[in-house]
Every structure is written in C-alpha cells, then in structure tokens.
Design a protein around this motif. Structure first.
Motif, PDB file in Angstrom:
ATOM      1  N   MET A  95       0.700  -1.224  -0.039  1.00 29.99           N
ATOM      2  CA  MET A  95       0.119  -0.116   0.130  1.00 29.99           C
ATOM      3  C   MET A  95       1.021   1.315   0.110  1.00 29.99           C
ATOM      4  N   ILE A 152      -5.789   4.850   3.563  1.00 28.44           N
ATOM      5  CA  ILE A 152      -5.954   4.961   5.113  1.00 28.44           C
ATOM      6  C   ILE A 152      -4.943   4.171   5.777  1.00 28.44           C
ATOM      7  N   ASP A 210      -9.326   9.169  13.519  1.00 33.87           N
ATOM      8  CA  ASP A 210      -8.979   8.282  14.243  1.00 33.87           C
ATOM      9  C   ASP A 210      -8.821   6.778  13.283  1.00 33.87           C
ATOM     10  N   GLY A 211      -9.376   6.787  12.131  1.00 34.08           N
ATOM     11  CA  GLY A 211      -9.057   5.633  11.553  1.00 34.08           C
ATOM     12  C   GLY A 211      -7.725   5.597  10.893  1.00 34.08           C
ATOM     13  N   ASP A 212      -7.371   6.473  10.621  1.00 39.53           N
ATOM     14  CA  ASP A 212      -5.829   6.719   9.848  1.00 39.53           C
ATOM     15  C   ASP A 212      -4.769   6.538  10.972  1.00 39.53           C
ATOM     16  N   MET A 239      -4.858   2.517  12.294  1.00 39.26           N
ATOM     17  CA  MET A 239      -4.338   1.716  11.344  1.00 39.26           C
ATOM     18  C   MET A 239      -2.840   1.943  11.159  1.00 39.26           C
ATOM     19  N   ASN A 271     -13.575  10.677  15.740  1.00 41.11           N
ATOM     20  CA  ASN A 271     -15.149  10.925  15.788  1.00 41.11           C
ATOM     21  C   ASN A 271     -15.573   9.209  16.063  1.00 41.11           C
ATOM     22  N   PHE A 274     -15.835   7.474   9.471  1.00 43.68           N
ATOM     23  CA  PHE A 274     -17.026   8.258   9.072  1.00 43.68           C
ATOM     24  C   PHE A 274     -17.174   8.470   7.760  1.00 43.68           C
ATOM     25  N   ASP A 294     -17.154   6.825   5.391  1.00 41.01           N
ATOM     26  CA  ASP A 294     -17.866   5.706   4.907  1.00 41.01           C
ATOM     27  C   ASP A 294     -19.408   5.559   5.231  1.00 41.01           C
ATOM     28  N   TYR A 309     -19.658  15.929   8.652  1.00 45.47           N
ATOM     29  CA  TYR A 309     -18.294  16.620   7.996  1.00 45.47           C
ATOM     30  C   TYR A 309     -19.090  17.974   7.681  1.00 45.47           C
TER      31      TYR A 309
HETATM   32  C1  TPP Z   1      -6.392   1.247   3.482  1.00 48.83           C
HETATM   33  C2  TPP Z   1      -7.912   1.797   3.120  1.00 48.83           C
HETATM   34  N1  TPP Z   1      -8.959   0.966   3.718  1.00 48.83           N
HETATM   35  C3  TPP Z   1     -10.190   1.541   3.525  1.00 48.83           C
HETATM   36  C4  TPP Z   1     -10.251   2.913   3.019  1.00 48.83           C
HETATM   37  C5  TPP Z   1     -11.699   3.486   2.792  1.00 48.83           C
HETATM   38  N2  TPP Z   1     -11.868   4.643   3.623  1.00 48.83           N
HETATM   39  C6  TPP Z   1     -11.637   5.717   3.179  1.00 48.83           C
HETATM   40  S1  TPP Z   1     -11.958   6.984   4.080  1.00 48.83           S
HETATM   41  C7  TPP Z   1     -12.196   5.977   5.436  1.00 48.83           C
HETATM   42  C8  TPP Z   1     -12.562   6.441   6.935  1.00 48.83           C
HETATM   43  C9  TPP Z   1     -11.226   6.951   7.412  1.00 48.83           C
HETATM   44  O1  TPP Z   1     -11.662   7.286   8.782  1.00 48.83           O
HETATM   45  P1  TPP Z   1     -10.833   8.465   9.597  1.00 48.83           P
HETATM   46  O2  TPP Z   1      -9.696   8.347   9.288  1.00 48.83           O
HETATM   47  O3  TPP Z   1     -11.332   8.252  10.968  1.00 48.83           O
HETATM   48  O4  TPP Z   1     -11.591   9.537   8.975  1.00 48.83           O
HETATM   49  P2  TPP Z   1     -13.072  10.157   9.146  1.00 48.83           P
HETATM   50  O5  TPP Z   1     -13.753   9.447   7.783  1.00 48.83           O
HETATM   51  O6  TPP Z   1     -13.934   9.334  10.092  1.00 48.83           O
HETATM   52  O7  TPP Z   1     -12.964  11.605   9.246  1.00 48.83           O
HETATM   53  C10 TPP Z   1     -12.179   4.705   4.965  1.00 48.83           C
HETATM   54  C11 TPP Z   1     -12.212   3.247   5.738  1.00 48.83           C
HETATM   55  C12 TPP Z   1      -9.214   3.541   2.397  1.00 48.83           C
HETATM   56  N3  TPP Z   1      -9.162   4.712   1.818  1.00 48.83           N
HETATM   57  N4  TPP Z   1      -7.848   2.851   2.646  1.00 48.83           N
END
Ligand code: TPP
Ligand code: MG
Length: 602
Positions: A109, A445, A472-474, A477, A499, A503, A505, A584
């Motif tokens: 990735m 992400i 938080d997702g970023d 991971m 959050n 989010f 998604d 958002y």
């Molecule tokens: C490796 C990877 N998995 C899944 C996705 C799909 N995706 C895009 S944005 C996102 C959510 C990211 O979450 P976060 O960083 O918490 O940001 P938020 O949308 O909550 O502001 C996901 C899962 C992606 N782009 N890359």
C-alpha cells in the motif's frame, strides 16, 4: 531543498555498532551496501527478515550503521511511509528494506501511495536462495517467489532481481537514477539471499554514483513556451491551477511573481502540498479536495488556464464545465504522461490540452516569467486577512479543533503533515512550501502516522513543528509507526480528530440508503469504532509517547494543545485525542453531496 540537512545526520546514539573485525573477507551483500553508500542515502527504514540477513549484516558491520542509518519499524507499511514522508519534506530519497514476499506484501500500500504521489523510494527486498540446492527446508521455500517484483511492478518505475554482486551494484544505481528522474516514483530491487551470502574474492568496488546521476530536468520547447507566454499575455482572465510542485522557496517566489505579473487567480488542491500562499488576494477560493462551486465558477470565467501539473485536470474541468466544451485555452505544464501506464488509473481522465509544456512546473515557471511581457496585471496583488475558521460552537468539531490548534501554535512555524478528510481550506492559511505537505497520493488510510514520522525526521532541527491532524481510522491503522519516532527521538505532534468512526464511509452508506429508500439511521453499522472506545492517548503512552485526552470539552482543548506543543518543543512525541462529533463540514462533504454518485470514495 531549504530544509536543514544537518538535522538528519544521526538519530539515536545508542545504535553505534562495535567495530567489526575480520574485514579481510567480503560478501555479496557488502557489494550491495557499497552501492547504497555511494548513493549517500541518509536512512534505510526496515523491518528485519532472514531473506536479507546478509544485507542487514553488511549495513551494520560493513558500513557501521551510517549513511544509511537503520530505522527500525514495527511494520513494513511504516518503513515505506517514513521514506515517503521524508521525501515530501527533504526532497531526498530514502531506502526501505522489506523481507521476502510477506514483508513486501505488507509494504504494497505505501509503495502504491508513493507511486501515485510521484515520490522516489528505493525499496530493497530479497528472495531465495534462488538456487534451490542452497535453501533451508520449509521457510526458504515459502519465502522464495519466482517473480517477486510482479507484486509491485504495476506501481513502481522499475524493478530488478540481479544475479551477481556486480549486477546488483548496477541495479541499485539504475534504480536510483530512474526513481529520481521525473516523473519520480518508487523502485524495487530484489536481492537473492544466495547472492547476498556468497563470498567475494576481493573488496567490493565502490561505484562513482555521480556518473549515474539523474540528468538535468527537461526544458520545454522554445516555440511552445513562446505560444504559452503569448496566450498568458493576452488573457483577460487567466487562472493558474497550482498542483504538483516542489518544496523550494525560490520556486514558491517565482510562482507568486508569475501570478502577480499576469494578475492570474490561483487555485490550490488539498490533496497536494502547499503551492501558493493561500492568504494572497490572487488565491480567492479555499483549497479543497474536490473542486468547490466557487472554484468551478472561477474556471468558467477564465479564458486561459495554466495547469502546473494539476492532479486530475480532466476531472476538475469536468466538474466545472460538465458536458459543455472546455471554453478556456488550456496550457499544461507537466511531464507526468511519461509515467502513465495501464494497471492503475492514477493518471486520471484525459484532459483537453491546447499547449503542453513538457517540463516540471518549477522548471517552466521561471521561463514563463521571463517570456511573458505583460505590463499591467489583470488584477492588483494584495494580501487577505488571516484564515477564518468556523466558530467553535457547542461540541468539539474539526473546525473547533483547527481554531484551537491555530491559537495554540500562534506564530510558531508548523508543517502540517496531514489534515483530516473533513478539513476545509478555510481552517488555516499556508504561506510557505513546508507549511503543508499534502496527502498520501493513493488515499490509503493508515498512511498518516508513518508519513508523519518521516516528515518529522526531515524536519528535526528546523524549528518547524511537525503536526499531523488526522482521523482516528488513519491513526489507528498506522499507530505503531510512533514507536520509531519515540525510539529515535523524533519530536512530532499528532492531533486525532476522533469521531470514533470510519465516518467517511458512513456518508457513503447514507447515500446508498437514500438512493434505495432504506433506513438512513443504519449508516453507522460496520463503521463506528466505539463500544469499547479506544483509548488513543494510552496507545501513545504505551509506545513512549506523551498521550493527552480524551478531550471532550471545547474549553479544555486549547490548553491541552499548548501543553502538547510544549512537550514537542522539549523533544517528545505527543498525541492528543480530541473527541469530535461525527459529521463533515467543508468542501469534502460538499463535493460528496453535490454529485449523484458517491464521489467521496477514498
Ligand atoms: C486502506 C484503506 N482502507 C479503507 C479505505 C476506505 N476509507 C476511506 S476514508 C475511510 C475512513 C477513514 O476514517 P478516519 O480516518 O477516522 O476519518 P473520518 O472519515 O472518520 O473523518 C475509509 C475506511 C481506504 N481509503 N484505505
Ligand atoms: Mg474517524
């Protein structure tokens, strides 16, 4: 580049190896190491593996763990991400070393991200022994692939699996040459374990890397340059799309001078690094991920568009003009088409181009500046007031965190390494090429923490505070990338817009539910990262960083951020968990909601 290169000399003094005896015998991997040393790469980020134990030994005991110095990473994804972030600031290539197939699989990735972001990384990998007679049972067989480069061939500029130490040296020199020639990109050299561990008859040759250096950048043809200059001179309403440009202060000043000479309005893109002062009166529309309605209006009013390697020119024009013909003359300044291939669509749509300057923007802009004769600009240059983020409101929002972060940073120089997906260009002005280094290229992400550590590594000693304001997702991971920063004492600040959801998604599920007449209330299922809520500050502390929060009270935010910034100034890695509401605002959601299809995919 204007960054302080002295700051990236040595990291942790504790990793100086004891001097090696027995230097009378040399090994294949010593030849590889000699070529790497010739390139003068400052660091090699890695996660270890037996497939490159020969090279590992050579880096420690033959080169003495200097130029390059090893940076141990908890995951290969971080190793390549660190090299990516480092280049974004320093514009200097790093290496990353990854174990046979499984390590490379972990690294795919960030290699893709670097490819999409046109960033060079020398990825060193391994396989084998290719000679089956020399393989250990089981593990060497699992970790031997017939064509390991195939895993990444479609998103690297070049890959190779040399069959002798001499060929390995040539391979590394060629890899560096190609990676650093625009359009730049990652390269992969796979080193047979048998080759690495073969005994050499004599000390390895030390190549003269200067004789294999990238050529000077291509210049645009003079008649094409003259045509572009004439169009810009005659334009009543020129617009510059400032896209993929370098970090040099000189090039920054030249871009500003060109815009002012022409009176051209300038658009910038949040996906790309800072390209133009956002508080300049010629930058009337806040930067956004997708073209904003105001940006589209600006393009529709233009008679000449000058694209400085704008990422997705075709998509941007389509947003502005729809099915109608693109009215303005389009001047494209880019060499990107040299790298366009068939597997990935990162080349984006095919834009109409009336005049193509086949050169990098930082090469072409000073030539355009000299070639244009315009006496009176189309609009007077002036500066606008400071950024005006939305007022904080009741709960914590991304806008409120941005406001508090701006206040806590005050006049300090910061380098924003990441902004959350819900960021709006209104939240903060960028006035220097290192104020913001853009997104990750491939929208993968989890890239945030690794790229942040790499950027912070390059920023050490510069006086500029590395700031990652991330989702938080970023963060989750990529969180174990922080250990490399604490271990090597690389100060940085991470502020998590937590959050408790993937989010972006949720919005997609909402859109699909609406289209299908199904319950929108279910959008959170399979998206929320809650129950239990993850203690992000504890995850930071567990790795030797300072963890702050969770912060839920708006009034607490600024004092906590000040404390965290002080900690970073004192040399710490600091993480602030800001519990923001889901939802958002800003251009991202506007872009998503405007189109019938779910455009916000990332
Ligand atoms: C490796 C990877 N998995 C899944 C996705 C799909 N995706 C895009 S944005 C996102 C959510 C990211 O979450 P976060 O960083 O918490 O940001 P938020 O949308 O909550 O502001 C996901 C899962 C992606 N782009 N890359
Ligand atoms: Mg989130």
């Amino acid at each position: 580049m204007d960054v302080d290169q002295r700051a990236v000399s040595r990291a942790d003094p504790g990793e100086k190896p004891v001097p090696a005896a027995g230097t009378a015998t040399f090994w294949g991997s010593d030849a590889v190491a000699a070529a790497v040393r010739a390139l003068d790469l400052p660091f090699v980020a890695l996660n270890p593996g037996a497939s490159f134990r020969g090279l590992h030994d050579s880096l420690v005991n033959y080169l003495g763990n200097e130029r390059p110095q090893m940076l141990l990473c908890i995951h290969e994804e971080h190793a390549v991400g660190i090299a990516h972030g480092y280049y974004r600031v320093a514009e200097r290539m790093m290496a990353a070393a990854v174990h046979a197939n499984v390590g490379l699989m972990h690294a795919t990735m960030p290699i893709f991200n670097a490819w999409c972001d046109r960033v060079p990384v020398l990825v060193l990998g391994a396989t084998g022994p290719v000679d089956a007679a020399r393989r250990r049972p089981w593990i060497d067989w699992i970790h031997t692939a017939r064509d390991q480069g195939a895993l990444v061939r479609d998103y690297t500029k070049w890959d190779d699996q040399p069959a002798s130490p001499a060929a390995a040296q040539e391979s590394i020199l060629r890899a560096a040459l190609l990676a650093n020639t625009a359009p730049r990109g990652p390269v992969y050299v796979c080193l047979d374990a048998g080759l690495q561990e073969s005994r050499l008859d004599a000390a390895p040759a030390v190549p003269d890397a200067a004789r294999f250096a990238p050529p000077p950048p291509a210049q645009p043809a003079s008649e094409v340059l003259a045509r572009a200059a004439k169009w810009l001179d005659e334009a009543k309403c020129p617009v510059i799309l400032a896209g993929r440009v370098g970090r040099s202060e000189r090039a920054w000043r030249e871009r500003v001078a060109l815009a002012e000479k022409l009176g051209a309005r300038v658009l910038t893109d949040i996906k790309q690094a800072a390209a133009f002062p956002t508080d300049h009166s010629l930058h009337p529309v806040p930067a956004s991920t997708f073209l904003s309605p105001a940006g589209a209006e600006l393009l529709r009013a233009a008679d000449v568009l000058l694209s400085l390697d704008w990422n997705d020119l075709a998509g941007t024009l389509k947003t502005a003009f729809g099915a109608a013909p693109v009215a303005p003359k389009v001047i494209q300044v880019s060499v990107d088409l040299h790298g366009h291939r068939g597997w990935s669509m990162d080349h984006q749509g095919l834009p109409p181009v009336d005049c193509h300057l086949l050169a990098e923007p930082d090469v072409a802009v000073p030539l355009l500046l000299a070639a244009t004769r315009r006496a009176t600009p189309a609009a007077p240059p002036a500066r606008t007031a400071a950024a005006t983020p939305a007022p904080p409101g009741d709960g914590l929002t991304v806008a409120a965190v941005a406001t508090a972060l701006n206040a806590a940073l005050g006049d300090a120089d910061a380098c924003f390494v990441r902004v959350p997906l819900s960021w709006s260009g209104e939240y903060r002005h960028f006035r220097h090429p290192l104020d913001f280094i853009g997104y990750d290229g491939g929208a993968g992400i989890g890239s945030g923490p690794g790229m942040t550590v790499g950027a912070a590594l390059a920023l050490r000693g510069s006086g500029r505070i590395p700031v990652a304001f991330t989702g938080d997702g970023d963060f989750l991971m990529g969180v174990t990338a922080l250990w490399t920063a604490t271990h090597y004492r690389i100060p940085l600040l991470v502020v998590v817009a937590n959050n408790r959801s993937f989010f972006n998604d949720e919005l997609h599920q909402e859109r699909v539910a609406r289209e299908r007449g199904r319950p929108v209330e279910n959008r959170w299922i399979g998206q929320r990262i809650a129950g239990p809520d993850i203690d992000l500050a504890a995850m930071a502390r567990a790795q030797g960083a300072e963890g702050f929060g969770p912060v839920t009270e708006p009034a607490r935010l600024e004092p906590v951020l000040r404390e965290a910034i002080d900690a970073v100034r004192a040399g710490a890695v600091a993480v602030v968990d800001a519990r923001v509401a889901t939802g958002y605002s800003g251009a991202m959601s506007a872009g998503m909601m405007r189109t019938g299809k779910a455009q916000g995919k990332s």
